[in-house]
Scaffold this motif. Structure first.
Motif, PDB file in Angstrom:
ATOM      1  N   PHE A  92      34.682 -50.562 -20.760  1.00 48.62           N
ATOM      2  CA  PHE A  92      34.466 -51.984 -20.482  1.00 48.62           C
ATOM      3  C   PHE A  92      33.002 -52.385 -20.593  1.00 48.62           C
ATOM      4  O   PHE A  92      32.701 -53.550 -20.798  1.00 48.62           O
ATOM      5  CB  PHE A  92      35.078 -52.370 -19.130  1.00 48.62           C
ATOM      6  N   ASP A  93      32.083 -51.444 -20.534  1.00 44.22           N
ATOM      7  CA  ASP A  93      30.670 -51.762 -20.760  1.00 44.22           C
ATOM      8  C   ASP A  93      30.415 -52.160 -22.210  1.00 44.22           C
ATOM      9  O   ASP A  93      29.459 -52.878 -22.496  1.00 44.22           O
ATOM     10  CB  ASP A  93      29.768 -50.574 -20.401  1.00 44.22           C
ATOM     11  N   HIS A  94      31.249 -51.689 -23.123  1.00 44.83           N
ATOM     12  CA  HIS A  94      31.092 -51.973 -24.552  1.00 44.83           C
ATOM     13  C   HIS A  94      31.997 -53.101 -25.033  1.00 44.83           C
ATOM     14  O   HIS A  94      31.743 -53.693 -26.084  1.00 44.83           O
ATOM     15  CB  HIS A  94      31.439 -50.729 -25.383  1.00 44.83           C
ATOM     16  N   ALA A  95      33.071 -53.375 -24.306  1.00 44.81           N
ATOM     17  CA  ALA A  95      34.156 -54.227 -24.797  1.00 44.81           C
ATOM     18  C   ALA A  95      33.710 -55.609 -25.247  1.00 44.81           C
ATOM     19  O   ALA A  95      34.071 -56.061 -26.336  1.00 44.81           O
ATOM     20  CB  ALA A  95      35.250 -54.337 -23.740  1.00 44.81           C
ATOM     21  N   SER A  96      32.935 -56.281 -24.460  1.00 43.85           N
ATOM     22  CA  SER A  96      32.538 -57.645 -24.795  1.00 43.85           C
ATOM     23  C   SER A  96      31.752 -57.710 -26.097  1.00 43.85           C
ATOM     24  O   SER A  96      32.038 -58.529 -26.986  1.00 43.85           O
ATOM     25  CB  SER A  96      31.720 -58.241 -23.650  1.00 43.85           C
ATOM     26  N   ALA A 102      33.976 -56.803 -29.111  1.00 34.79           N
ATOM     27  CA  ALA A 102      34.845 -57.929 -29.469  1.00 34.79           C
ATOM     28  C   ALA A 102      34.060 -58.990 -30.231  1.00 34.79           C
ATOM     29  O   ALA A 102      34.500 -59.476 -31.276  1.00 34.79           O
ATOM     30  CB  ALA A 102      35.478 -58.525 -28.217  1.00 34.79           C
ATOM     31  N   GLU A 103      32.879 -59.321 -29.738  1.00 33.36           N
ATOM     32  CA  GLU A 103      32.056 -60.356 -30.364  1.00 33.36           C
ATOM     33  C   GLU A 103      31.601 -59.958 -31.773  1.00 33.36           C
ATOM     34  O   GLU A 103      31.736 -60.734 -32.724  1.00 33.36           O
ATOM     35  CB  GLU A 103      30.839 -60.641 -29.490  1.00 33.36           C
ATOM     36  N   VAL A 104      31.064 -58.763 -31.901  1.00 30.22           N
ATOM     37  CA  VAL A 104      30.564 -58.300 -33.196  1.00 30.22           C
ATOM     38  C   VAL A 104      31.722 -58.182 -34.195  1.00 30.22           C
ATOM     39  O   VAL A 104      31.599 -58.579 -35.361  1.00 30.22           O
ATOM     40  CB  VAL A 104      29.824 -56.952 -33.043  1.00 30.22           C
ATOM     41  N   GLY A 105      32.850 -57.635 -33.733  1.00 34.64           N
ATOM     42  CA  GLY A 105      34.014 -57.512 -34.608  1.00 34.64           C
ATOM     43  C   GLY A 105      34.543 -58.867 -35.053  1.00 34.64           C
ATOM     44  O   GLY A 105      34.860 -59.055 -36.227  1.00 34.64           O
ATOM     45  N   CYS A 106      34.619 -59.831 -34.139  1.00 32.41           N
ATOM     46  CA  CYS A 106      35.092 -61.173 -34.488  1.00 32.41           C
ATOM     47  C   CYS A 106      34.153 -61.850 -35.483  1.00 32.41           C
ATOM     48  O   CYS A 106      34.609 -62.543 -36.400  1.00 32.41           O
ATOM     49  CB  CYS A 106      35.255 -62.041 -33.240  1.00 32.41           C
ATOM     50  N   LYS A 107      32.869 -61.640 -35.308  1.00 32.69           N
ATOM     51  CA  LYS A 107      31.906 -62.224 -36.252  1.00 32.69           C
ATOM     52  C   LYS A 107      32.166 -61.673 -37.661  1.00 32.69           C
ATOM     53  O   LYS A 107      32.199 -62.433 -38.636  1.00 32.69           O
ATOM     54  CB  LYS A 107      30.484 -61.917 -35.805  1.00 32.69           C
ATOM     55  N   TRP A 108      32.346 -60.365 -37.778  1.00 29.87           N
ATOM     56  CA  TRP A 108      32.628 -59.764 -39.082  1.00 29.87           C
ATOM     57  C   TRP A 108      33.973 -60.249 -39.616  1.00 29.87           C
ATOM     58  O   TRP A 108      34.091 -60.586 -40.791  1.00 29.87           O
ATOM     59  CB  TRP A 108      32.593 -58.242 -38.982  1.00 29.87           C
ATOM     60  N   THR A 154      42.187 -48.965 -21.918  1.00 31.04           N
ATOM     61  CA  THR A 154      42.647 -50.348 -21.959  1.00 31.04           C
ATOM     62  C   THR A 154      41.534 -51.257 -22.484  1.00 31.04           C
ATOM     63  O   THR A 154      41.817 -52.307 -23.050  1.00 31.04           O
ATOM     64  CB  THR A 154      43.129 -50.830 -20.591  1.00 31.04           C
ATOM     65  N   ALA A 155      40.301 -50.845 -22.331  1.00 28.72           N
ATOM     66  CA  ALA A 155      39.182 -51.625 -22.876  1.00 28.72           C
ATOM     67  C   ALA A 155      39.302 -51.694 -24.396  1.00 28.72           C
ATOM     68  O   ALA A 155      39.121 -52.763 -24.996  1.00 28.72           O
ATOM     69  CB  ALA A 155      37.846 -51.002 -22.476  1.00 28.72           C
ATOM     70  N   THR A 156      39.622 -50.586 -25.032  1.00 23.99           N
ATOM     71  CA  THR A 156      39.766 -50.557 -26.481  1.00 23.99           C
ATOM     72  C   THR A 156      40.939 -51.425 -26.922  1.00 23.99           C
ATOM     73  O   THR A 156      40.836 -52.182 -27.887  1.00 23.99           O
ATOM     74  CB  THR A 156      39.960 -49.116 -26.981  1.00 23.99           C
TER      75      THR A 156
END
Length: 123
Positions: free
Chosen positions: A27-31, A34-40, A60-62
């Motif tokens: 969960f430390d990485h999730a946000s 998600a943001e970087v992946g959505c941008k791509w 569950t974070a993944t």
């Protein structure tokens, strides 16, 4: 492949219409993932492959990040053509009932996915 995220041995790379995540995201990485992946994905919405075979363990974070990427694609008329999960993530998706929400799902290592699990004594 272009590296989009690299922190604590968690790496998100992209190239040729494919997002590839490896490491042990939490969960430390999730946000940020998600943001970087959505941008791509906003620049590559058609016929996307997502490869999570390199994700160690089940988190569950993944799965939350994956579902956010899929929501983003759906809002922008994109779609996943192939989704590859590690056996541990596949089991978690199945147990949680999320596997029915994951179009293009493939399992990479059927032998590991169906390997017998040690019995646990009730306490």
């Amino acid at each position: 492949m272009k590296t989009l995220f690299d922190d604590d041995d968690v790496t998100l790379s992209a190239g040729d219409g494919c997002l590839t995540l490896s490491g042990q995201p939490d969960f430390d990485h999730a946000s940020e993932l998600a943001e970087v992946g959505c941008k791509w994905l906003g620049q590559h919405a058609e016929g996307i492959e997502i490869d999570l075979c390199g994700v160690g363990g089940a988190s569950t974070a993944t799965l939350s990040v994956l579902l956010e990427w899929q929501r983003h694609l759906a809002r922008h008329s994109g779609h996943v053509t192939h989704l590859r999960l590690s056996p541990a993530l596949k089991r978690l998706a199945s147990v949680s009932g999320l596997d029915v929400l994951l179009p293009g799902l493939e399992v990479t290592d059927q032998a590991s996915d169906s390997a017998p699990r040690p019995e646990v004594d009730a306490v």
